[in-house]
Motif scaffolding. Structure first.
Motif, PDB file in Angstrom:
ATOM      1  N   ASP A 139      -7.298  -1.220  -0.545  1.00 28.38           N
ATOM      2  CA  ASP A 139      -6.316  -0.482   0.249  1.00 28.38           C
ATOM      3  C   ASP A 139      -5.090  -1.356   0.509  1.00 28.38           C
ATOM      4  O   ASP A 139      -3.942  -0.913   0.379  1.00 28.38           O
ATOM      5  CB  ASP A 139      -6.972  -0.065   1.561  1.00 28.38           C
ATOM      6  CG  ASP A 139      -6.443   1.237   2.097  1.00 28.38           C
ATOM      7  OD1 ASP A 139      -5.822   1.971   1.317  1.00 28.38           O
ATOM      8  OD2 ASP A 139      -6.687   1.497   3.301  1.00 28.38           O
ATOM      9  N   PHE A 140      -5.374  -2.600   0.868  1.00 28.34           N
ATOM     10  CA  PHE A 140      -4.288  -3.537   1.165  1.00 28.34           C
ATOM     11  C   PHE A 140      -3.447  -3.791  -0.075  1.00 28.34           C
ATOM     12  O   PHE A 140      -2.215  -3.840  -0.009  1.00 28.34           O
ATOM     13  CB  PHE A 140      -4.874  -4.833   1.724  1.00 28.34           C
ATOM     14  CG  PHE A 140      -3.844  -5.843   2.082  1.00 28.34           C
ATOM     15  CD1 PHE A 140      -3.093  -5.703   3.246  1.00 28.34           C
ATOM     16  CD2 PHE A 140      -3.579  -6.942   1.261  1.00 28.34           C
ATOM     17  CE1 PHE A 140      -2.128  -6.641   3.584  1.00 28.34           C
ATOM     18  CE2 PHE A 140      -2.619  -7.866   1.594  1.00 28.34           C
ATOM     19  CZ  PHE A 140      -1.893  -7.724   2.763  1.00 28.34           C
ATOM     20  N   VAL A 141      -4.140  -3.980  -1.232  1.00 25.15           N
ATOM     21  CA  VAL A 141      -3.408  -4.240  -2.478  1.00 25.15           C
ATOM     22  C   VAL A 141      -2.534  -3.035  -2.808  1.00 25.15           C
ATOM     23  O   VAL A 141      -1.366  -3.172  -3.203  1.00 25.15           O
ATOM     24  CB  VAL A 141      -4.385  -4.572  -3.624  1.00 25.15           C
ATOM     25  CG1 VAL A 141      -3.703  -4.507  -4.990  1.00 25.15           C
ATOM     26  CG2 VAL A 141      -5.011  -5.933  -3.405  1.00 25.15           C
ATOM     27  N   THR A 142      -3.119  -1.856  -2.634  1.00 26.42           N
ATOM     28  CA  THR A 142      -2.336  -0.655  -2.925  1.00 26.42           C
ATOM     29  C   THR A 142      -1.118  -0.589  -2.002  1.00 26.42           C
ATOM     30  O   THR A 142       0.005  -0.329  -2.463  1.00 26.42           O
ATOM     31  CB  THR A 142      -3.215   0.607  -2.734  1.00 26.42           C
ATOM     32  OG1 THR A 142      -4.399   0.462  -3.465  1.00 26.42           O
ATOM     33  CG2 THR A 142      -2.503   1.848  -3.201  1.00 26.42           C
ATOM     34  N   LYS A 143      -1.315  -0.824  -0.721  1.00 26.58           N
ATOM     35  CA  LYS A 143      -0.186  -0.791   0.227  1.00 26.58           C
ATOM     36  C   LYS A 143       0.802  -1.898  -0.093  1.00 26.58           C
ATOM     37  O   LYS A 143       2.023  -1.713  -0.006  1.00 26.58           O
ATOM     38  CB  LYS A 143      -0.692  -0.932   1.666  1.00 26.58           C
ATOM     39  CG  LYS A 143      -1.386   0.305   2.178  1.00 26.58           C
ATOM     40  CD  LYS A 143      -1.864   0.090   3.596  1.00 26.58           C
ATOM     41  CE  LYS A 143      -2.625   1.297   4.123  1.00 26.58           C
ATOM     42  NZ  LYS A 143      -3.113   1.096   5.484  1.00 26.58           N
ATOM     43  N   SER A 144       0.262  -3.118  -0.432  1.00 26.37           N
ATOM     44  CA  SER A 144       1.187  -4.200  -0.728  1.00 26.37           C
ATOM     45  C   SER A 144       1.981  -3.913  -1.995  1.00 26.37           C
ATOM     46  O   SER A 144       3.177  -4.225  -2.067  1.00 26.37           O
ATOM     47  CB  SER A 144       0.538  -5.556  -0.873  1.00 26.37           C
ATOM     48  OG  SER A 144      -0.764  -5.638  -0.793  1.00 26.37           O
ATOM     49  N   GLN A 145       1.347  -3.297  -2.993  1.00 32.25           N
ATOM     50  CA  GLN A 145       2.085  -2.963  -4.205  1.00 32.25           C
ATOM     51  C   GLN A 145       3.166  -1.935  -3.875  1.00 32.25           C
ATOM     52  O   GLN A 145       4.297  -2.016  -4.382  1.00 32.25           O
ATOM     53  CB  GLN A 145       1.135  -2.432  -5.295  1.00 32.25           C
ATOM     54  CG  GLN A 145       0.294  -3.515  -5.937  1.00 32.25           C
ATOM     55  CD  GLN A 145      -0.722  -2.944  -6.931  1.00 32.25           C
ATOM     56  OE1 GLN A 145      -0.909  -1.731  -7.002  1.00 32.25           O
ATOM     57  NE2 GLN A 145      -1.334  -3.841  -7.681  1.00 32.25           N
ATOM     58  N   THR A 146       2.792  -0.994  -3.005  1.00 31.91           N
ATOM     59  CA  THR A 146       3.804  -0.013  -2.591  1.00 31.91           C
ATOM     60  C   THR A 146       4.925  -0.728  -1.853  1.00 31.91           C
ATOM     61  O   THR A 146       6.120  -0.448  -2.082  1.00 31.91           O
ATOM     62  CB  THR A 146       3.146   1.050  -1.681  1.00 31.91           C
ATOM     63  OG1 THR A 146       2.022   1.583  -2.316  1.00 31.91           O
ATOM     64  CG2 THR A 146       4.102   2.163  -1.354  1.00 31.91           C
ATOM     65  N   ASN A 147       4.575  -1.644  -0.954  1.00 29.44           N
ATOM     66  CA  ASN A 147       5.587  -2.412  -0.229  1.00 29.44           C
ATOM     67  C   ASN A 147       6.422  -3.262  -1.185  1.00 29.44           C
ATOM     68  O   ASN A 147       7.650  -3.384  -1.020  1.00 29.44           O
ATOM     69  CB  ASN A 147       4.965  -3.296   0.831  1.00 29.44           C
ATOM     70  CG  ASN A 147       4.516  -2.523   2.051  1.00 29.44           C
ATOM     71  OD1 ASN A 147       4.976  -1.400   2.254  1.00 29.44           O
ATOM     72  ND2 ASN A 147       3.663  -3.126   2.848  1.00 29.44           N
ATOM     73  N   VAL A 148       5.727  -3.856  -2.159  1.00 29.36           N
ATOM     74  CA  VAL A 148       6.459  -4.692  -3.120  1.00 29.36           C
ATOM     75  C   VAL A 148       7.475  -3.820  -3.859  1.00 29.36           C
ATOM     76  O   VAL A 148       8.641  -4.208  -4.052  1.00 29.36           O
ATOM     77  CB  VAL A 148       5.486  -5.403  -4.088  1.00 29.36           C
ATOM     78  CG1 VAL A 148       6.225  -5.997  -5.279  1.00 29.36           C
ATOM     79  CG2 VAL A 148       4.699  -6.479  -3.371  1.00 29.36           C
TER      80      VAL A 148
END
Length: 170
Positions: A139-148
């Protein structure tokens, strides 16, 4: 008179001698017959005692042999019973030792099962935590990729020069 005193005792002496002689001859025969009869009775008694003694001895010997046979049979029976009893005691002791060994093994395995159950429970909780952390990280990776991507988009916007503003001509 003088003669009568002499004749009467003499006649009586002759009569007595005759009776005595007859009696004495018969007495010896009677005594011999009685002695023979007593001796025959004694011999018969001795023979009967000898036969009874021989019979008693043979019976005693037979009884002794029978007692010896009975004693040997009893000793053999006692020996076989003792051996059977010893075998039963040995079997009982062996079964008891097997039972004790099995009981100890069961206790040990029960303790091992408890330890393994605790280890499995610990591994299950660790796995659950790992799965929770994995889902969090995904979930975090997905959110971080979205943030990135959002930040890259913003960075691109910031790095691109603004379009010239048209100045109005006047």
């Amino acid at each position: 008179m003088n003669k009568s005193y002499f004749i009467a005792p003499f006649l009586l002496l002759l009569v007595f001698s005759a009776f005595y002689g007859v009696h004495r001859g018969g007495l010896k025969e009677r005594e011999a017959a009685q002695a023979a009869q007593v001796e025959a009775a004694l011999k018969a008694k001795n023979d009967a005692e000898l036969v009874a003694r021989k019979t008693a001895m043979s019976e005693a010997i037979a009884a002794a042999e029978q007692r010896k046979k009975d004693k040997d049979a009893k000793e053999l029976k006692d020996k076989t019973e003792k051996e059977a009893r010893q075998l039963a005691v040995d079997a009982r002791d062996k079964a008891f030792r097997e039972q004790e060994r099995s009981a100890k093994q069961i206790d040990r395995l029960t303790k091992d099962i408890e330890v393994e159950k605790a280890a499995i429970a610990k591994l299950a909780s660790t796995r659950k935590e790992a799965e929770t952390e994995k889902s969090f990280l995904l979930d975090f990776v997905t959110k971080s990729q979205t943030n990135v991507q959002a930040l890259q988009g913003l960075l691109t916007k910031l790095n691109t020069p603004p379009p010239p503003i048209p100045v109005p001509v006047k």
